[in-house]
Design an enzyme around this catalytic site. Structure first.
Site, PDB file in Angstrom:
ATOM      1  N   CYS A 119       6.273   4.465   5.539  1.00  0.00           N
ATOM      2  CA  CYS A 119       6.603   4.135   6.933  1.00  0.00           C
ATOM      3  C   CYS A 119       7.931   4.741   7.379  1.00  0.00           C
ATOM      4  CB  CYS A 119       6.646   2.627   7.132  1.00  0.00           C
ATOM      5  SG  CYS A 119       5.077   1.840   6.750  1.00  0.00           S
ATOM      6  N   HIS A 271       9.656   1.267  14.100  1.00  0.00           N
ATOM      7  CA  HIS A 271       8.395   1.400  13.372  1.00  0.00           C
ATOM      8  C   HIS A 271       7.465   0.251  13.745  1.00  0.00           C
ATOM      9  CE1 HIS A 271       5.423   1.995  10.422  1.00  0.00           C
ATOM     10  NE2 HIS A 271       5.708   0.889   9.780  1.00  0.00           N
ATOM     11  N   ASN A 301      -0.629  -0.208  12.564  1.00  0.00           N
ATOM     12  CA  ASN A 301       0.443   0.473  11.837  1.00  0.00           C
ATOM     13  C   ASN A 301      -0.060   1.859  11.403  1.00  0.00           C
ATOM     14  OD1 ASN A 301       2.430   1.350  10.096  1.00  0.00           O
ATOM     15  ND2 ASN A 301       2.526  -0.532   8.895  1.00  0.00           N
TER      16      ASN A 301
HETATM   17  O1  UT7 Z   1       4.912  -0.914   7.313  1.00  0.00           O
HETATM   18  C1  UT7 Z   1       5.603  -1.829   6.509  1.00  0.00           C
HETATM   19  C2  UT7 Z   1       4.668  -2.569   5.716  1.00  0.00           C
HETATM   20  N1  UT7 Z   1       4.039  -3.743   6.170  1.00  0.00           N
HETATM   21  C3  UT7 Z   1       4.614  -4.784   6.776  1.00  0.00           C
HETATM   22  O2  UT7 Z   1       5.721  -4.736   7.225  1.00  0.00           O
HETATM   23  C4  UT7 Z   1       3.825  -6.048   6.841  1.00  0.00           C
HETATM   24  C5  UT7 Z   1       4.702  -7.244   6.631  1.00  0.00           C
HETATM   25  N2  UT7 Z   1       3.948  -8.485   6.518  1.00  0.00           N
HETATM   26  C6  UT7 Z   1       3.229  -9.025   7.518  1.00  0.00           C
HETATM   27  O3  UT7 Z   1       3.153  -8.445   8.582  1.00  0.00           O
HETATM   28  C7  UT7 Z   1       2.559 -10.360   7.290  1.00  0.00           C
HETATM   29  O4  UT7 Z   1       2.934 -10.860   6.031  1.00  0.00           O
HETATM   30  C8  UT7 Z   1       1.019 -10.266   7.377  1.00  0.00           C
HETATM   31  C9  UT7 Z   1       0.596 -10.071   8.812  1.00  0.00           C
HETATM   32  C10 UT7 Z   1       0.494  -9.146   6.526  1.00  0.00           C
HETATM   33  C11 UT7 Z   1       0.374 -11.548   6.878  1.00  0.00           C
HETATM   34  O5  UT7 Z   1       0.827 -12.673   7.633  1.00  0.00           O
HETATM   35  P1  UT7 Z   1       1.311 -13.995   6.889  1.00  0.00           P
HETATM   36  O6  UT7 Z   1       1.663 -14.965   7.931  1.00  0.00           O
HETATM   37  O7  UT7 Z   1       2.373 -13.598   5.917  1.00  0.00           O
HETATM   38  O8  UT7 Z   1      -0.004 -14.482   6.167  1.00  0.00           O
HETATM   39  P2  UT7 Z   1      -0.287 -14.669   4.611  1.00  0.00           P
HETATM   40  O9  UT7 Z   1      -0.408 -13.361   3.914  1.00  0.00           O
HETATM   41  O10 UT7 Z   1       0.693 -15.664   4.030  1.00  0.00           O
HETATM   42  O11 UT7 Z   1      -1.706 -15.342   4.620  1.00  0.00           O
HETATM   43  C12 UT7 Z   1      -1.923 -16.641   5.214  1.00  0.00           C
HETATM   44  C13 UT7 Z   1      -3.409 -16.918   5.193  1.00  0.00           C
HETATM   45  C14 UT7 Z   1      -4.051 -16.673   3.840  1.00  0.00           C
HETATM   46  O12 UT7 Z   1      -5.053 -17.650   3.657  1.00  0.00           O
HETATM   47  P3  UT7 Z   1      -4.787 -18.939   2.712  1.00  0.00           P
HETATM   48  O13 UT7 Z   1      -4.480 -18.384   1.356  1.00  0.00           O
HETATM   49  O14 UT7 Z   1      -3.643 -19.646   3.339  1.00  0.00           O
HETATM   50  O15 UT7 Z   1      -6.079 -19.669   2.786  1.00  0.00           O
HETATM   51  C15 UT7 Z   1      -4.700 -15.324   3.989  1.00  0.00           C
HETATM   52  O16 UT7 Z   1      -5.826 -15.159   3.129  1.00  0.00           O
HETATM   53  O17 UT7 Z   1      -4.087 -16.044   6.107  1.00  0.00           O
HETATM   54  C16 UT7 Z   1      -5.153 -15.385   5.430  1.00  0.00           C
HETATM   55  N3  UT7 Z   1      -5.337 -14.051   5.995  1.00  0.00           N
HETATM   56  C17 UT7 Z   1      -6.167 -13.818   7.025  1.00  0.00           C
HETATM   57  N4  UT7 Z   1      -6.942 -14.634   7.733  1.00  0.00           N
HETATM   58  C18 UT7 Z   1      -7.669 -14.078   8.727  1.00  0.00           C
HETATM   59  C19 UT7 Z   1      -4.755 -12.883   5.629  1.00  0.00           C
HETATM   60  N5  UT7 Z   1      -5.188 -11.883   6.406  1.00  0.00           N
HETATM   61  C20 UT7 Z   1      -6.077 -12.435   7.275  1.00  0.00           C
HETATM   62  C21 UT7 Z   1      -6.862 -11.916   8.325  1.00  0.00           C
HETATM   63  N6  UT7 Z   1      -7.642 -12.772   9.017  1.00  0.00           N
HETATM   64  N7  UT7 Z   1      -6.835 -10.596   8.657  1.00  0.00           N
END
Ligand code: UT7
Length: 344
Positions: A119, A271, A301
């Site tokens: 990125c 970004h 992204n």
């Molecule tokens: O370019 C640089 C690289 N990337 C980034 O900067 C990304 C940085 N991180 C993020 O943007 C966030 O961490 C995410 C958007 C990726 C994830 O959001 P979060 O609030 O941190 O969610 P999480 O990973 O803690 O997941 C919470 C729940 C999980 O379910 P359980 O285990 O609580 O039942 C995930 O399985 O949300 C679930 N989940 C989804 N649910 C519906 C994860 N992805 C999805 C989805 N749809 N697409």
């Protein structure tokens, strides 16, 4: 020493729009438009068709940037290609783009270099390109960020956290020499390899024999890769927290190095990994909304392509004009990060 300025911008995204609902309905991923929009700000992304690679997406972006610079492609002295989704392990996509642009058929073999900083790739590339121009070794560098994520996303419920974030596209700029008082004023780059495994795709591992370990003990290894090697791995919350911290820190450092106040910056091209990351950086720094440009809602992204795509669209719409002071800020896998201050 000449200044190095951005003389032209260009962008290209593939035609196919994949909405959040399409991820659920067409790919059967257990997700929802509401979940993705609330957590990331992403409404849709573009996917390239099979048979198309990052260098293909880069061609129209590069041609547009060269034309907008008022140059001919034969004026290009150097290609710098930033991508995390090259067509092959090697060679990099720089040479594929060179060949597609016909820059090995005009009696000049334009050198092509690849940048592997995910990125932050565009900003690392901009640092390299502007330094080359200022050294007077070259006059015009074509700098491209291009990505074909769609080929390597686990488009299933197992991979939904990563698969819902990324999209395809390419952005390009030409970095040129000028005696005018403008251009890339400075850049501040950083990296922290202790966190290399927090966001990575380990589809092969050169410490292993064979270097792509077979998925099952009873297979011969052909066409079988363990899912955890095949698909990108991301510790999302950890990446999120570090992104906010490092973007704030690099922006402060770059402004400090330049002796400028944040209020002197007219436009911020952050970004586009997550709208919430950018909102937190902006809130922390007291940056008003009207100084930020975004494309995450429509492209997701696009890693190395996000900032040049933002710049190209901002120029096309008249949002970015001559004389503006621009801050480009990125954070990504590595971890790597950076800020560039550019007088347009
Ligand atoms: O370019 C640089 C690289 N990337 C980034 O900067 C990304 C940085 N991180 C993020 O943007 C966030 O961490 C995410 C958007 C990726 C994830 O959001 P979060 O609030 O941190 O969610 P999480 O990973 O803690 O997941 C919470 C729940 C999980 O379910 P359980 O285990 O609580 O039942 C995930 O399985 O949300 C679930 N989940 C989804 N649910 C519906 C994860 N992805 C999805 C989805 N749809 N697409």
């Amino acid at each position: 020493m000449p200044n190095a300025y951005i003389s032209g911008t260009g962008g290209y995204v593939p035609d196919r729009v994949v909405t959040n609902d399409d991820l659920a309905n067409d790919y059967g991923i257990e997700t929802s438009h509401e979940w993705i929009v609330q957590r990331t700000g992403i409404e849709a992304r573009r996917f390239a068709p099979e048979g198309v690679c990052s260098a293909d997406l880069a061609v129209p972006a590069a041609e547009q940037a060269i034309a907008n610079a008022g140059l001919d492609k034969t004026d290009i002295d150097m290609i710098v290609f930033a991508t995390l989704s090259p067509k092959h392990a090697f060679p990099g996509d720089g040479v594929y783009l060179q060949e597609k642009l016909g820059l090995c058929e005009v009696g000049r073999f334009v050198p092509a270099m690849d940048v592997r900083n995910q990125c932050s790739g565009f900003l690392y590339g901009l640092a390299a390109a502007s330094s080359m121009v200022q050294s007077t070794m070259v006059k015009n560098v074509l700098l491209v960020g291009g990505e074909t994520h769609s080929a390597a996303l686990d488009l299933s419920t197992r991979g939904r956290t990563v698969a819902s974030l990324f999209g395809d596209g390419a952005g390009a700029v030409v970095v040129s020499a000028t005696e005018e008082d403008r251009g890339v004023r400075g850049w501040y780059l950083g990296a922290d390899g202790r966190f290399a495994d927090k966001l990575c795709q380990k589809v092969w591992d050169m410490t292993q024999r064979p270097f792509i370990p077979p998925a099952g003990a009873d297979t011969d290894g052909a066409g079988q890769v363990e899912p955890e090697l095949m698909w990108a791995h991301m510790e999302g919350r950890y990446v999120f927290k570090n992104a906010v911290e490092r973007m704030v820190q690099s922006l402060v450092s770059a402004c400090w190095d330049q002796g400028i106040d944040l209020k002197d910056v007219d436009l911020f091209a952050f970004h586009q990994a997550n709208m919430r990351i950018n909102q937190m950086v902006a809130q922390t720094m007291g940056i008003p909304d009207d100084k930020l440009i975004h494309n995450i809602h429509k492209y997701g992204n696009t890693t190395a392509a996000t900032i040049p795509l933002l710049l190209a669209e901002a120029e096309q719409t008249g949002r970015l004009t001559r004389g503006m002071k621009v801050a480009c800020v990125a954070f990504g896998s590595g971890f790597t990060w950076g800020t560039a201050i550019v007088d347009w």
